[in-house]
Design an enzyme around this catalytic site. Structure first.
Site, mmCIF file in Angstrom:
data_model
loop_
_atom_site.group_PDB
_atom_site.id
_atom_site.type_symbol
_atom_site.label_atom_id
_atom_site.label_comp_id
_atom_site.label_asym_id
_atom_site.label_seq_id
_atom_site.Cartn_x
_atom_site.Cartn_y
_atom_site.Cartn_z
ATOM 1 N N SER A 131 8.350 10.487 -5.068
ATOM 2 C CA SER A 131 7.696 11.749 -4.714
ATOM 3 C C SER A 131 7.268 11.676 -3.252
ATOM 4 O O SER A 131 8.090 11.417 -2.383
ATOM 5 C CB SER A 131 6.521 12.022 -5.653
ATOM 6 O OG SER A 131 5.971 13.309 -5.409
ATOM 7 N N THR A 132 5.975 11.844 -2.971
ATOM 8 C CA THR A 132 5.496 11.859 -1.584
ATOM 9 C C THR A 132 5.868 10.563 -0.862
ATOM 10 O O THR A 132 5.549 9.476 -1.334
ATOM 11 C CB THR A 132 3.974 12.037 -1.555
ATOM 12 O OG1 THR A 132 3.612 13.173 -2.347
ATOM 13 C CG2 THR A 132 3.484 12.230 -0.131
ATOM 14 N N HIS A 146 10.998 14.330 -6.040
ATOM 15 C CA HIS A 146 10.280 15.603 -6.114
ATOM 16 C C HIS A 146 10.520 16.374 -4.817
ATOM 17 O O HIS A 146 10.020 16.007 -3.755
ATOM 18 C CB HIS A 146 8.778 15.373 -6.292
ATOM 19 C CG HIS A 146 8.419 14.736 -7.598
ATOM 20 N ND1 HIS A 146 7.153 14.273 -7.870
ATOM 21 C CD2 HIS A 146 9.147 14.503 -8.717
ATOM 22 C CE1 HIS A 146 7.122 13.781 -9.098
ATOM 23 N NE2 HIS A 146 8.326 13.895 -9.633
ATOM 24 N N MET A 167 2.538 10.685 -5.630
ATOM 25 C CA MET A 167 1.266 10.987 -6.269
ATOM 26 C C MET A 167 1.461 11.341 -7.734
ATOM 27 O O MET A 167 2.476 11.922 -8.116
ATOM 28 C CB MET A 167 0.595 12.155 -5.548
ATOM 29 C CG MET A 167 -0.751 12.530 -6.125
ATOM 30 S SD MET A 167 -1.422 13.995 -5.339
ATOM 31 C CE MET A 167 -2.882 14.248 -6.350
ATOM 32 N N ASP A 205 4.041 10.720 -12.935
ATOM 33 C CA ASP A 205 5.426 10.900 -13.355
ATOM 34 C C ASP A 205 6.164 9.563 -13.281
ATOM 35 O O ASP A 205 6.065 8.841 -12.289
ATOM 36 C CB ASP A 205 6.121 11.935 -12.458
ATOM 37 C CG ASP A 205 7.470 12.368 -13.002
ATOM 38 O OD1 ASP A 205 7.743 12.120 -14.190
ATOM 39 O OD2 ASP A 205 8.257 12.963 -12.228
#
Length: 343
Positions: A169-170, A196, A284, A287
Site C-alpha cells: 500500500s503506502t 493499493h 497502512m 490488509d
C-alpha cells in the site's frame, strides 16, 4: 502536525485546507502556489508533511519533490489526476510517500474521496508508531545478518515454490520497483501483485515496472491464463486465482480498499498450498493479515517488510502482531530472497 499545501488553484487550496481543518491535531502551517514558494517555505518553517500538486507554473511538483528529497526527509503526498498519471508514478519512484487523486468534480466531492484523503494523511501520522511485541516468546532473532532477519514462526520455505504473491500500500510503488529491479532475467514461477492504487494509475505503473525488468509485467485482465510473468491487479478490482486463470471482480471494498491483498492471498493459498510464498510490504492498515494466516494454514511461507525500511509500518506490523509471519526482512533482503526463489 504542520502541513504545507502547495497548489496553483486557489479553489483546490481552499478545499484541501478546509478538509485539513476538520482533522484534529492538524495545522495548516502555510500555503504555496508553486514549487519554488514551497521550497522557500520549507527553508523557513518546520513542516511535517507537504501536500503538493503535480502540475504548477514556475516550478512543478516533480522538480520541487526532487529538491525536497535532496535536503530533507519530510514526507510528500502528491495531488494528482489521471491526465498526469505517468508523472505521478515517477513522483512515487522519486520518494513521494503517496498520492491523492484529485476529484473529477470539485463542486460535488464524494464522501469516499474525503475518506481516502483522511486515510492518506493518517498514514503519515502513524508512520513512526512503534511495533507492540504482544508476545515476545513468539518472536526470536535467529541472526543479526540482514539476510536472515527475524524468524517469527517455525515453518520452512518449500524447496519447490510454484508461485509468489505480493501485497503493498503506502510506499509500495517505490518498494516494488526496488524488488522488480532485483529480479533475474527469467522467472520460474508467476508473480502476482496487489498494490493499493486507484483505477487508471495501475496501467501506467505496470508499464513502468515492465521497463525495469526483463520479465514481462502486465496489468491483469479477467480470464488471463497464468504464465511465468508478473501480474499487477488493476485498480478498482479484486484479483483472485482459480483453475489456472486470473479472475477479477468488483465485490465490495475490503479494509476500505479495492483491490484488497487478502482476496489474492487467500485464493492463492488454496491453489498452491505449501508451494506458495507471500510478501507483505509497506502500507497502512491490516490488509494481508487474513491472507497470510490462510497461507500459513496451508503450510505456505510468509515474509513481512521490517519497520526500518517501511514508509508506513502498518500492514506488516499487523501481520507480525497476529503471528502469521515466518520471516521479517529489510527491503533489500526481500529483493535478494525473491531473486533466489523465482530464479
Amino acid at each position: 502536525m504542520n502541513i504545507l499545501v502547495v497548489d496553483d488553484s486557489a479553489f483546490m487550496r481552499k478545499i484541501i485546507v478546509d478538509l485539513l481543518n476538520e482533522m484534529p491535531g492538524i495545522e495548516v502551517a502555510a500555503i504555496a502556489r508553486n514549487g519554488k514558494q514551497a521550497l522557500e517555505t520549507l527553508n523557513s518553517q518546520k513542516i511535517d508533511l507537504v501536500l503538493m500538486d503535480v502540475e504548477m507554473p514556475v516550478m512543478g511538483g516533480l522538480e520541487a519533490l526532487k529538491n525536497i528529497k535532496k535536503t530533507t526527509d519530510t514526507p510528500v503526498i502528491m495531488l494528482s489526476s489521471l491526465t498526469n498519471k505517468e508523472i505521478t508514478i515517477e513522483a512515487l519512484e522519486l520518494g513521494a510517500a503517496d498520492f491523492v487523486e484529485k476529484p473529477v468534480n470539485l463542486m460535488a466531492i464524494q464522501d469516499e474521496w474525503i475518506l481516502d484523503f483522511h486515510m492518506k494523511i493518517k498514514s503519515v501520522r502513524t508512520k513512526s508508531k512503534p511495533i507492540l511485541r504482544t508476545s515476545e516468546s513468539n518472536i526470536r532473532t535467529i541472526s543479526t545478518d540482514a539476510d536472515a532477519g527475524e524468524k517469527v514462526t517455525g515453518s520452512q520455505l518449500a524447496s519447490h515454490v510454484r508461485a509468489l504473491v505480493i501485497g503493498a500500500s503506502t510506499g509500495g510503488p517505490r518498494a516494488l520497483l526496488t524488488i522488480i529491479r532485483s529480479l533475474p532475467v527469467a522467472t520460474k514461477v508467476p508473480i502476482f501483485i496487489v498494490q493499493h492504487m486507484p483505477k487508471g494509475f495501475t496501467s501506467s505503473f505496470a508499464q513502468r515496472m515492465n521497463q525495469e525488468t526483463n520479465i514481462p509485467v502486465c496489468e491483469a485482465e479477467d480470464g488471463m491464463t497464468i504464465d511465468r510473468k508478473v501480474y499487477l491487479c488493476p485498480g478498482d478490482y479484486h484479483m483472485t486465482l482459480k483453475d489456472g486463470k486470473i479472475r477479477l471482480n468488483q465485490k465490495p471494498k475490503l479494509h476500505g480498499t479495492r483491490p484488497a491483498v487478502d482476496y489474492l492471498f487467500t485464493s492463492a493459498a488454496q491453489i498452491y498450498r505449501r508451494n506458495l510464498v507471500a510478501v507483505l510490504l509497506t502500507g497502512m492498515g491490516k490488509d494481508g493479515t487474513v491472507g497470510m494466516h490462510d497461507i500459513q494454514e496451508n503450510d505456505g511461507y510468509t515474509i513481512a517488510q521490517n519497520k526500518e525500511t517501511c514508509v508506513v509500518f502498518g500492514m506488516p506490523r499487523n501481520a507480525i502482531e497476529n503471528h502469521v509471519v515466518n520471516e521479517v526482512l529489510d527491503l533489500d533482503s526481500i529483493g535478494r530472497k525473491i531473486r533466489q526463489i523465482v530464479g
